[in-house]
Design a protein around this motif. Structure first.
Motif, mmCIF file in Angstrom:
data_model
loop_
_atom_site.group_PDB
_atom_site.id
_atom_site.type_symbol
_atom_site.label_atom_id
_atom_site.label_comp_id
_atom_site.label_asym_id
_atom_site.label_seq_id
_atom_site.Cartn_x
_atom_site.Cartn_y
_atom_site.Cartn_z
ATOM 1 N N PRO A 229 0.663 -1.435 0.068
ATOM 2 C CA PRO A 229 0.061 0.147 0.141
ATOM 3 C C PRO A 229 0.752 1.379 -0.118
ATOM 4 O O PRO A 229 0.161 2.211 0.023
ATOM 5 C CB PRO A 229 -0.627 -0.106 1.300
ATOM 6 C CG PRO A 229 0.179 -0.744 2.160
ATOM 7 C CD PRO A 229 0.627 -1.683 1.202
ATOM 8 N N SER A 230 2.083 1.226 0.029
ATOM 9 C CA SER A 230 2.928 2.390 -0.284
ATOM 10 C C SER A 230 2.658 2.828 -1.770
ATOM 11 O O SER A 230 2.123 2.152 -2.550
ATOM 12 C CB SER A 230 4.361 2.260 0.028
ATOM 13 O OG SER A 230 4.967 1.510 -0.809
ATOM 14 N N TYR A 231 3.460 3.972 -2.202
ATOM 15 C CA TYR A 231 3.226 4.236 -3.624
ATOM 16 C C TYR A 231 4.499 4.150 -4.408
ATOM 17 O O TYR A 231 5.630 3.995 -3.944
ATOM 18 C CB TYR A 231 2.595 5.847 -3.573
ATOM 19 C CG TYR A 231 3.543 6.718 -3.293
ATOM 20 C CD1 TYR A 231 4.263 7.539 -4.196
ATOM 21 C CD2 TYR A 231 4.044 7.172 -1.960
ATOM 22 C CE1 TYR A 231 5.388 8.436 -3.976
ATOM 23 C CE2 TYR A 231 5.014 8.274 -1.577
ATOM 24 C CZ TYR A 231 5.405 8.782 -2.682
ATOM 25 O OH TYR A 231 6.479 9.965 -2.567
ATOM 26 N N ALA A 232 4.204 4.297 -5.741
ATOM 27 C CA ALA A 232 5.404 4.089 -6.594
ATOM 28 C C ALA A 232 5.347 5.291 -7.586
ATOM 29 O O ALA A 232 4.110 5.462 -8.318
ATOM 30 C CB ALA A 232 5.224 2.726 -7.533
ATOM 31 N N HIS A 233 6.130 6.183 -7.251
ATOM 32 C CA HIS A 233 5.994 7.699 -7.921
ATOM 33 C C HIS A 233 5.718 7.342 -9.313
ATOM 34 O O HIS A 233 6.614 6.923 -10.241
ATOM 35 C CB HIS A 233 7.136 8.549 -7.717
ATOM 36 C CG HIS A 233 7.222 9.927 -8.299
ATOM 37 N ND1 HIS A 233 6.328 10.735 -7.526
ATOM 38 C CD2 HIS A 233 8.026 10.551 -9.373
ATOM 39 C CE1 HIS A 233 6.431 12.002 -8.368
ATOM 40 N NE2 HIS A 233 7.380 11.816 -9.424
ATOM 41 N N GLY A 234 4.874 7.807 -10.040
ATOM 42 C CA GLY A 234 4.370 7.946 -11.547
ATOM 43 C C GLY A 234 3.698 6.851 -11.784
ATOM 44 O O GLY A 234 3.199 6.669 -13.082
ATOM 45 N N TYR A 235 3.258 5.816 -10.878
ATOM 46 C CA TYR A 235 2.506 4.657 -11.245
ATOM 47 C C TYR A 235 1.170 4.509 -10.493
ATOM 48 O O TYR A 235 0.202 4.401 -10.820
ATOM 49 C CB TYR A 235 3.450 3.663 -10.852
ATOM 50 C CG TYR A 235 4.199 3.286 -12.083
ATOM 51 C CD1 TYR A 235 4.025 2.307 -13.034
ATOM 52 C CD2 TYR A 235 5.547 4.008 -12.018
ATOM 53 C CE1 TYR A 235 4.949 2.179 -14.023
ATOM 54 C CE2 TYR A 235 6.446 3.956 -13.043
ATOM 55 C CZ TYR A 235 6.134 2.996 -13.913
ATOM 56 O OH TYR A 235 7.279 2.813 -15.048
ATOM 57 N N TYR A 236 1.309 4.901 -9.146
ATOM 58 C CA TYR A 236 0.156 4.790 -8.206
ATOM 59 C C TYR A 236 0.310 5.428 -6.715
ATOM 60 O O TYR A 236 1.488 5.596 -6.516
ATOM 61 C CB TYR A 236 -0.446 3.309 -7.943
ATOM 62 C CG TYR A 236 0.761 2.376 -7.566
ATOM 63 C CD1 TYR A 236 1.093 2.324 -6.476
ATOM 64 C CD2 TYR A 236 1.095 1.583 -8.605
ATOM 65 C CE1 TYR A 236 1.968 1.285 -5.831
ATOM 66 C CE2 TYR A 236 2.301 0.596 -8.286
ATOM 67 C CZ TYR A 236 2.451 0.563 -6.911
ATOM 68 O OH TYR A 236 3.614 -0.403 -6.552
#
Length: 272
Positions: A229-236
């Motif tokens: 549930p962390s994020y991936a910059h540019g993806y979600y």
């Protein structure tokens, strides 16, 4: 040179019981899917290393994967405590957990020393704190200035695991956005696994990106959504609501185990 393999295969081949394992990522690109695969493959007696152990580490601890934790801060970011972490320390459930606590600066210096194949890192810190009496640091004198400094033993994991946005077909890796010590972890580790959002024919240069050449990486696994549930910059985006829900899910042993059974053990790693 990096091999491009499914995540389950990478973990089976590269991560062994009693290994020192570091799963790093700062705010985003936290390798949750890789952590879940460690749980599925029932790795045991691991020494887990992470500057900021949060949800994925409390899942590993709560499922009995960990013998020791080397860290500099632990919590559910923006929400509260890590209940399975506390249970392991306070009550030995499901297994007793040994702790080695450092400052953020101390951990960063230790990773950098490991990446440089040096025996220790040096920081101005620990002096005058009770932490210095409770952890693995030594006071040294600078041979040039006479200053008293803290020496922190290098961190050299058996396995370093990170998540990134892209890899190319040769196994070169690119990550961008907020970065932490991912580069240092890979370079310091004897073996490394990098999960990525996608495989691309060619990596495009980006400002302030971290590039890891294929010769520095052991295995690359394509795992879309591998940081959630962390994020991936540019993806979600970050799933903030999950972190709030996790407070109640993880508070109770049975509810925690039921969640892991449904969302981790009964699922296979998502790979393409």
């Amino acid at each position: 040179m990096a091999e491009i393999v499914p995540l389950a295969e990478a973990v089976q081949e590269l991560v062994h019981d009693a290994d020192v394992v570091a799963l790093e990522g700062f705010t985003h690109l936290i390798p949750h899917s890789a952590g879940h695969e460690l749980i599925r493959q029932r790795r045991r007696s691991l020494t887990l290393v992470r500057m900021t152990p949060d949800v994925v580490y409390v899942q590993l601890i709560g499922m009995g994967c960990a013998r020791k934790l080397v860290f500099s801060w632990g919590g559910n970011p923006g929400v509260g405590s890590l209940h399975r972490f506390r249970d392991a320390v306070e009550d030995g459930w499901p297994e007793p957990l040994e702790l080695e606590e450092h400052s953020h600066a101390g951990m960063a210096a230790a990773y950098a020393a490991g990446a440089a194949k040096l025996p220790f890192g040096v920081v101005r810190g620990y002096e005058g704190t009770d932490l210095a009496k409770r952890t693995r640091v030594a006071s040294i004198t600078c041979p040039f200035t006479g200053d008293r400094l803290a020496a922190v033993p290098a961190i050299r994991p058996d396995v370093g695991i990170i998540h990134a946005q892209q890899a190319d077909e040769a196994g070169n890796v690119l990550l961008w956005g907020i970065s932490g010590v991912q580069k240092e972890v890979v370079l310091a580790s004897s073996r490394s696994i990098v999960t990525v959002e996608e495989l691309v024919p060619r990596l495009e240069p980006r400002p302030n990106a971290v590039f890891l050449p294929a010769w520095a990486v052991t295995a690359v696994s394509v795992v879309p959504g591998g940081a959630r549930p962390s994020y991936a910059h540019g993806y979600y985006d970050r799933d903030n609501a999950f972190y709030v829900r996790w407070e109640e899910i993880s508070r109770d042993r049975d509810r925690f185990r039921a969640w892991i059974q449904r969302h981790v053990l009964e699922l296979e790693a998502t790979v393409v």
